[in-house]
Scaffold this active site. Structure first.
Site: not given
Length: 314
Positions: A41, A167, A240
Site C-alpha cells: 500500500n 494485492n 484484510d
C-alpha cells in the site's frame, strides 16, 4: 481454552491491514508470533513503522520483521492515494514503542514453520512477496504450514485495474509462485470482501465502544464507505480483516475448492486471477476460493474482538 493458533500476520499497513492487526492482537484464540511487513500500500519504511505503531495502539509488543521493499520481479505499485502518504490516512497513532526485530520477514516465517510444523497459520493481507521469497528459498515450507489465508484476487473484476485486485497486481509472480507451491491456501478476494462490509450503523456501534482502538478502527472503516459506492457496495468492505477472521472463524464463510492461477504477462490483464471451478479442463484444485460470508455474524465477531480493548468482550 484450547491451544491457541500459532500465527504470523504478513501485511502492508495500510488502513485495513491496521484493523486486521488490532483484531489479531485482541483475539485470545491467536498466538501472534510475529507481524511481518512488506512494501505494498505504501513503501516499506512506512509499512514496517505502521505495523509497530498499530501494535503500540493495541498495547502489544510483538516482534515485527521488515520484508521485501519491492516485488519479486515486476514494477512497484502503491495505493497511497487510498491509504494516505503515511499509510494510515495521517490519523493520530502512537509512535513505535519498540524497534524492528533483527532478520528478514521470510526468515522469520521459515523459522516459525520449523518451531510449529503443521501448526503455523500465515495470514497474508498484502502482496505475497515475503511468502514467495520464503518458498523460493525453501520449497519444503509449503508442507510445514498448517495453511495460508490470503486477501487477494477476484473471480471476474478488479479494483486497481479493470482486471486486477491490488494485492495480486502488486506482485503477480509471487502470487503465482505461491499458488503453484502446493501450500494449503484459502483466498479471500473481492468476491467475499465486498460482502463483508460495515454500514454506517455498524461503524457507529464501533465508535460507541469508546476506546482508542475502536475509534481508530471506526475512522479507517468510515473512509471506505463513499469510495465503494461505485462498486454497488452498501458500506465499507473489510478486505484484510476478512482474511484474519476466516483464519479464526472459517464457519462464517462459504467457499469452493478449485484451481486458481495468476496472469503475469497480459498487457491488459496482468494481475488477474483466473478461477476454474467448473470448466471442462478439470484442473487439479489448488485453493479454497472464498465466495460468501454471514455478514451479520462477521460484524458481531469484529465488534466482539475490538470490544476486548475496553474489557467489554467475552
Amino acid at each position: 481454552m484450547e491451544r491457541r493458533i500459532p500465527m504470523i500476520l504478513d501485511c502492508d499497513p495500510g488502513i485495513d491491514d491496521a484493523v486486521a492487526i488490532l483484531l489479531a492482537a485482541a483475539a485470545p484464540e491467536i498466538e501472534l508470533l510475529a507481524v511481518t511487513a512488506a512494501a505494498g500500500n505504501v513503501g516499506l519504511e512506512h509499512t514496517s513503522r505502521n505495523a509497530r505503531r498499530v501494535l503500540a495502539l493495541a498495547g502489544r509488543q510483538v516482534p515485527v520483521y521488515a520484508g521485501a521493499s519491492r516485488p519479486m520481479f515486476g514494477p512497484q505499485v502503491t495505493a497511497d492515494a487510498v491509504h494516505g502518504a503515511d499509510g494510515l490516512l495521517g490519523l493520530p497513532v502512537p509512535e513505535p514503542a519498540f524497534p524492528l526485530s533483527q532478520g528478514t520477514a521470510w526468515d522469520a516465517i521459515l523459522q516459525a514453520s520449523k518451531r510449529y510444523p503443521g501448526e503455523l497459520v500465515l495470514v497474508v493481507t498484502g502482496p505475497m512477496t515475503d511468502l514467495g521469497i520464503a518458498l523460493a528459498k525453501d520449497p519444503s515450507l509449503a508442507g510445514r504450514l498448517a495453511g495460508v489465508v490470503a486477501m487477494g484476487g477476484a473471480s471476474d473484476f478488479g479494483n486497481d485495474t479493470p482486471a486486477a485486485e491490488f494485492n495480486i497486481l502488486a506482485d503477480p509472480e509471487a502470487a503465482e509462485l505461491v499458488l503453484r507451491s502446493g501450500v494449503r491456501i484459502a483466498m479471500c478476494g473481492l468476491d467475499v470482501t465486498h460482502k463483508a462490509y460495515f454500514t454506517r450503523e455498524d461503524i457507529r456501534r464501533l465508535e460507541a465502544l469508546g476506546t482508542p482502538q475502536a475509534r481508530f478502527a471506526a475512522a479507517v472503516i468510515e473512509s471506505g464507505v463513499d469510495i465503494h459506492r461505485r462498486y454497488g457496495v452498501e458500506g465499507s468492505p473489510m478486505h484484510d480483516p476478512c482474511a484474519l477472521l476466516y483464519a479464526l472463524r472459517p464457519d462464517l464463510f462459504t467457499q469452493v475448492h478449485c484451481w486458481a492461477g495468476v496472469e503475469c504477462k497480459g498487457r491488459l490483464t496482468r494481475g488477474r486471477t483466473v478461477i476454474d471451478a467448473y470448466s471442462d479442463a478439470k484442473r487439479t484444485p489448488n485453493c479454497h476460493w472464498v465466495t460468501g460470508v454471514d455478514r451479520a455474524a462477521f460484524v458481531e465477531e469484529t465488534i466482539r474482538l475490538l470490544a476486548r480493548y475496553g474489557g467489554q468482550g467475552e
